[in-house]
Motif scaffolding. Structure first.
Motif, PDB file in Angstrom:
ATOM      1  N   SER A   1       0.823  -1.219   0.000  1.00  0.00           N
ATOM      2  CA  SER A   1       0.000   0.000   0.000  1.00  0.00           C
ATOM      3  C   SER A   1       0.855   1.267   0.000  1.00  0.00           C
ATOM      4  CB  SER A   1      -0.926   0.006   1.215  1.00  0.00           C
ATOM      5  OG  SER A   1      -0.164   0.024   2.410  1.00  0.00           O
ATOM      6  N   ARG A   2       2.169   1.152   0.266  1.00  0.00           N
ATOM      7  CA  ARG A   2       3.060   2.320   0.312  1.00  0.00           C
ATOM      8  C   ARG A   2       3.881   2.480  -0.972  1.00  0.00           C
ATOM      9  NH1 ARG A   2       2.418   5.901   4.282  1.00  0.00           N
ATOM     10  NH2 ARG A   2       4.629   6.203   4.451  1.00  0.00           N
ATOM     11  N   ILE A   3       3.817   1.514  -1.869  1.00  0.00           N
ATOM     12  CA  ILE A   3       4.632   1.570  -3.089  1.00  0.00           C
ATOM     13  C   ILE A   3       4.076   2.618  -4.043  1.00  0.00           C
ATOM     14  CG2 ILE A   3       5.380   0.295  -5.141  1.00  0.00           C
ATOM     15  CD1 ILE A   3       5.514  -2.205  -3.375  1.00  0.00           C
ATOM     16  N   GLN A   4       4.987   3.497  -4.521  1.00  0.00           N
ATOM     17  CA  GLN A   4       4.608   4.541  -5.457  1.00  0.00           C
ATOM     18  C   GLN A   4       5.050   4.220  -6.882  1.00  0.00           C
ATOM     19  OE1 GLN A   4       6.433   7.885  -3.443  1.00  0.00           O
ATOM     20  NE2 GLN A   4       4.485   8.452  -2.519  1.00  0.00           N
ATOM     21  N   THR A   5       6.284   3.744  -7.045  1.00  0.00           N
ATOM     22  CA  THR A   5       6.773   3.386  -8.380  1.00  0.00           C
ATOM     23  C   THR A   5       7.624   2.120  -8.292  1.00  0.00           C
ATOM     24  OG1 THR A   5       8.780   4.722  -8.206  1.00  0.00           O
ATOM     25  CG2 THR A   5       6.859   5.784  -9.190  1.00  0.00           C
ATOM     26  N   VAL A   6       7.705   1.434  -9.417  1.00  0.00           N
ATOM     27  CA  VAL A   6       8.560   0.256  -9.553  1.00  0.00           C
ATOM     28  C   VAL A   6       9.373   0.446 -10.822  1.00  0.00           C
ATOM     29  CG1 VAL A   6       8.641  -2.247  -9.821  1.00  0.00           C
ATOM     30  CG2 VAL A   6       6.842  -1.214  -8.421  1.00  0.00           C
ATOM     31  N   ASP A   7      10.694   0.407 -10.689  1.00  0.00           N
ATOM     32  CA  ASP A   7      11.577   0.613 -11.838  1.00  0.00           C
ATOM     33  C   ASP A   7      12.549  -0.553 -11.957  1.00  0.00           C
ATOM     34  OD1 ASP A   7      10.686   3.379 -12.294  1.00  0.00           O
ATOM     35  OD2 ASP A   7      11.730   3.786 -10.417  1.00  0.00           O
ATOM     36  N   THR A   8      12.998  -0.792 -13.170  1.00  0.00           N
ATOM     37  CA  THR A   8      14.112  -1.718 -13.389  1.00  0.00           C
ATOM     38  C   THR A   8      15.238  -0.929 -14.051  1.00  0.00           C
ATOM     39  OG1 THR A   8      13.251  -2.448 -15.527  1.00  0.00           O
ATOM     40  CG2 THR A   8      12.666  -3.779 -13.621  1.00  0.00           C
ATOM     41  N   VAL A   9      16.452  -1.239 -13.633  1.00  0.00           N
ATOM     42  CA  VAL A   9      17.637  -0.562 -14.157  1.00  0.00           C
ATOM     43  C   VAL A   9      18.637  -1.623 -14.565  1.00  0.00           C
ATOM     44  CG1 VAL A   9      19.535   1.006 -13.601  1.00  0.00           C
ATOM     45  CG2 VAL A   9      17.266   1.418 -12.646  1.00  0.00           C
ATOM     46  N   ARG A  10      19.259  -1.418 -15.739  1.00  0.00           N
ATOM     47  CA  ARG A  10      20.306  -2.312 -16.222  1.00  0.00           C
ATOM     48  C   ARG A  10      21.447  -1.459 -16.752  1.00  0.00           C
ATOM     49  NH1 ARG A  10      18.766  -6.280 -20.466  1.00  0.00           N
ATOM     50  NH2 ARG A  10      20.562  -7.359 -19.648  1.00  0.00           N
ATOM     51  N   GLY A  11      22.464  -1.272 -15.924  1.00  0.00           N
ATOM     52  CA  GLY A  11      23.646  -0.567 -16.379  1.00  0.00           C
ATOM     53  C   GLY A  11      24.436  -1.426 -17.351  1.00  0.00           C
ATOM     54  N   PRO A  12      25.460  -0.852 -17.983  1.00  0.00           N
ATOM     55  CA  PRO A  12      26.237  -1.605 -18.967  1.00  0.00           C
ATOM     56  C   PRO A  12      26.846  -2.887 -18.403  1.00  0.00           C
ATOM     57  CG  PRO A  12      26.833   0.720 -19.006  1.00  0.00           C
ATOM     58  CD  PRO A  12      25.907   0.526 -17.854  1.00  0.00           C
ATOM     59  N   LEU A  13      27.367  -2.823 -17.198  1.00  0.00           N
ATOM     60  CA  LEU A  13      27.974  -4.004 -16.596  1.00  0.00           C
ATOM     61  C   LEU A  13      26.911  -5.046 -16.256  1.00  0.00           C
ATOM     62  CD1 LEU A  13      30.814  -4.891 -16.021  1.00  0.00           C
ATOM     63  CD2 LEU A  13      30.628  -3.918 -13.734  1.00  0.00           C
ATOM     64  N   GLN A  14      25.774  -4.597 -15.751  1.00  0.00           N
ATOM     65  CA  GLN A  14      24.683  -5.528 -15.479  1.00  0.00           C
ATOM     66  C   GLN A  14      24.190  -6.171 -16.773  1.00  0.00           C
ATOM     67  OE1 GLN A  14      22.022  -2.964 -13.093  1.00  0.00           O
ATOM     68  NE2 GLN A  14      22.090  -4.583 -11.559  1.00  0.00           N
ATOM     69  N   GLN A  15      24.103  -5.402 -17.835  1.00  0.00           N
ATOM     70  CA  GLN A  15      23.674  -5.962 -19.115  1.00  0.00           C
ATOM     71  C   GLN A  15      24.630  -7.049 -19.576  1.00  0.00           C
ATOM     72  OE1 GLN A  15      22.507  -3.129 -22.190  1.00  0.00           O
ATOM     73  NE2 GLN A  15      22.141  -1.610 -20.585  1.00  0.00           N
ATOM     74  N   ALA A  16      25.926  -6.818 -19.379  1.00  0.00           N
ATOM     75  CA  ALA A  16      26.923  -7.809 -19.780  1.00  0.00           C
ATOM     76  C   ALA A  16      26.740  -9.128 -19.030  1.00  0.00           C
ATOM     77  CB  ALA A  16      28.332  -7.271 -19.545  1.00  0.00           C
ATOM     78  N   PHE A  17      26.249  -9.060 -17.800  1.00  0.00           N
ATOM     79  CA  PHE A  17      26.038 -10.265 -16.997  1.00  0.00           C
ATOM     80  C   PHE A  17      24.594 -10.755 -17.031  1.00  0.00           C
ATOM     81  CE2 PHE A  17      30.005  -8.757 -15.209  1.00  0.00           C
ATOM     82  CZ  PHE A  17      30.721  -9.933 -15.096  1.00  0.00           C
ATOM     83  N   GLY A  18      23.720 -10.076 -17.775  1.00  0.00           N
ATOM     84  CA  GLY A  18      22.320 -10.485 -17.860  1.00  0.00           C
ATOM     85  C   GLY A  18      21.544 -10.216 -16.583  1.00  0.00           C
ATOM     86  N   LEU A  19      21.943  -9.171 -15.848  1.00  0.00           N
ATOM     87  CA  LEU A  19      21.325  -8.849 -14.565  1.00  0.00           C
ATOM     88  C   LEU A  19      20.583  -7.521 -14.625  1.00  0.00           C
ATOM     89  CD1 LEU A  19      24.336  -9.783 -12.259  1.00  0.00           C
ATOM     90  CD2 LEU A  19      22.289 -11.151 -12.705  1.00  0.00           C
TER      91      LEU A  19
END
Length: 168
Positions: free
Chosen positions: A107-125
């Motif tokens: 009930s307190r959640i306002q937004t949900v985001d996903t982020v994939r920086g370049p290094l995370q993208q390289a590891f599929g995270l």
């Protein structure tokens, strides 16, 4: 401890571990942090003969510390990081020396985001960031498989849409 209908409910560790690739992701981050200063000190020590005696020993010490940290800390962190999403809340436990438990009620959640920086993208995270009305800031689950992160963001969006409350 809270009670629900007379039954005691105890705070328990969240069930889910991060993706195993998070260990390699953290190790790569450590390498990148230590590699630059070590390389600069080593190159300067090699090129500037008078400074060699006071540049190369710190480069070696920093390389040893960086290598030890790269090998040990990410595996250790992996053992402590946990997360879980229920119909009621998002639970995250992080830290190894100073452990932090964060619980974000739906009930307190306002937004949900996903982020994939370049290094995370390289590891599929990816990282899922749950923003609430809390003064402590967002709740982050870093080191998730990118497909799982997308599914989790979709699930959280659906649950929060169907949860009564104004998220303030």
């Amino acid at each position: 401890m809270t009670t629900t209908g007379g039954d005691a409910v105890r705070l328990r560790p969240p069930n889910n571990r991060l993706d195993g690739r998070a260990v390699r992701w953290w190790r790569t981050q450590w390498l990148l942090v230590f590699l630059g200063p070590v390389a600069v000190l080593a190159v300067l020590g090699a090129l500037i003969a008078p400074a060699r005696s006071w540049l190369l020993p710190p480069a070696g010490a920093l390389a040893v510390l960086g290598a030890a940290g790269t090998v040990l800390f990410p595996r250790w962190w992996y053992g402590f990081h946990r997360w879980e999403v229920t119909e009621d809340a998002v639970y995250v436990r992080t830290g190894w020396l100073w452990q932090e438990w964060r619980i974000a009620p739906m009930s307190r959640i306002q937004t949900v985001d996903t982020v994939r920086g370049p290094l995370q993208q390289a590891f599929g995270l990816a990282t899922v960031t749950v923003t609430t009305a809390s003064a402590r800031g967002a709740v982050r689950i870093a080191g998730l498989d990118h497909g799982l992160a997308a599914d989790l963001a979709e699930r959280l969006t659906r649950i929060t849409r169907d949860t009564p409350g104004d998220a303030t």
